[in-house]
Enzyme design. Sequence first.
Site, PDB file in Angstrom:
ATOM      1  N   SER A   1      -1.412  31.502  -4.120  1.00 52.54           N
ATOM      2  CA  SER A   1      -2.682  31.744  -4.794  1.00 52.54           C
ATOM      3  C   SER A   1      -2.715  31.139  -6.192  1.00 52.54           C
ATOM      4  O   SER A   1      -1.680  30.927  -6.830  1.00 52.54           O
ATOM      5  CB  SER A   1      -2.944  33.247  -4.893  1.00 52.54           C
ATOM      6  OG  SER A   1      -2.030  33.852  -5.786  1.00 52.54           O
TER       7      SER A   1
ATOM      8  N   GLU B   1       0.841  24.080  -5.394  1.00 48.26           N
ATOM      9  CA  GLU B   1      -0.165  23.807  -4.372  1.00 48.26           C
ATOM     10  C   GLU B   1      -0.901  25.112  -4.150  1.00 48.26           C
ATOM     11  O   GLU B   1      -0.393  26.036  -3.506  1.00 48.26           O
ATOM     12  CB  GLU B   1       0.512  23.304  -3.092  1.00 48.26           C
ATOM     13  CG  GLU B   1      -0.457  22.555  -2.171  1.00 48.26           C
ATOM     14  CD  GLU B   1      -1.054  23.435  -1.119  1.00 48.26           C
ATOM     15  OE1 GLU B   1      -2.150  23.977  -1.393  1.00 48.26           O
ATOM     16  OE2 GLU B   1      -0.466  23.590  -0.048  1.00 48.26           O
TER      17      GLU B   1
ATOM     18  N   CYS C   1      -5.613  26.730   2.736  1.00 49.50           N
ATOM     19  CA  CYS C   1      -5.920  26.347   1.357  1.00 49.50           C
ATOM     20  C   CYS C   1      -6.915  25.199   1.279  1.00 49.50           C
ATOM     21  O   CYS C   1      -7.739  25.138   0.364  1.00 49.50           O
ATOM     22  CB  CYS C   1      -4.637  25.987   0.609  1.00 49.50           C
ATOM     23  SG  CYS C   1      -3.676  24.677   1.415  1.00 49.50           S
TER      24      CYS C   1
END
Length: 331
Positions: free
Chosen positions: A69, A90, A124
Amino acid sequence: MKSKAAVKILTPKAPTKSIAPQVAEMLATLGEDPMRDGLLRTPERVDKAMKFLTSGYHADIDKIAFTGSTEVGRAIRAATAKSHKKLSLELGGKSPFIVFEDADLDSAVEGLVDGIWFNQGQVCCAGSRLLMQESIAEVLIAKVRDRMSTLRMGPPLDKAIDIGAIVAPVQLERIRKLVDQGVTEGATCWQPQMALPAQGLYYPPTLLSNVHPASIVAQQEIFGPVLAAMTFRTPSEAVELANNTAYGLAACVWSESINVALHVAAQLKAGVVWVNCTNMFDAACGFGGYRESGYGREGGREGLIEYMEPAWFKKAPTLGSEVTGHRSPVT
């Protein structure tokens, strides 16, 4: 250049804590004990593990790569700011899925299904913002609705299932609240008529149309099977809408004109841009983001360099130390 040995730290959240021993069992099939050999560590307290890894006092750790996150990424960046550690992050995303009027709409719809409803949108780089050229909006929305009606919900381990369960009750509740807030802010919510499984945490595939660019569902990562749709008239407006977010992980451009696609792709603030496809990955190509989606790259030459350093670096004097015979350059 010298490379470093790596230790992977698996820190599952409470709802998925059963995954850790399963991963250890899978690695054990390689013939080594992953816990004994340092290939895998599963600390019970994630906060203690993060403090241990990011602390400037642990000099043996030279590089940290984190996938997770944005909130945790910020915390790790702050914790490593005063240390020598290299860092790549990332993090989350709010990826735009841009469809121009000359695009193959049927192919775009299939790409959209893979982009936002793969893994229930818990990805993501999910294409969670649909940007449609105004002239094809009605036709495309109709095609998307028809395709959504054919999606199958059920146990995620069943290969015949399109949409599985949400990871945790708290995430399911968050998805519901964000969708409700989006509707309050003017979005139109459409969900196909389908029976949800009696057991498990399921949320139906959801299409929010007429979304305002400043709406919470267009700005925040929902991390669920929710698509926010809006329209544009010109390529420049499409770029402006696509970049109107704090994230910058991935993007898709759909057009039969390669000139239009490449012209728009070059202007998008995203680490990876797919043209007439989505979720195409190659180990030889670096993957990563900008802005709140993190920095650094995984894969490719760029990702390899993240884990290397010049041989002279360890012998270099620390900042502030005096070096015999060194003179400051004249400016």
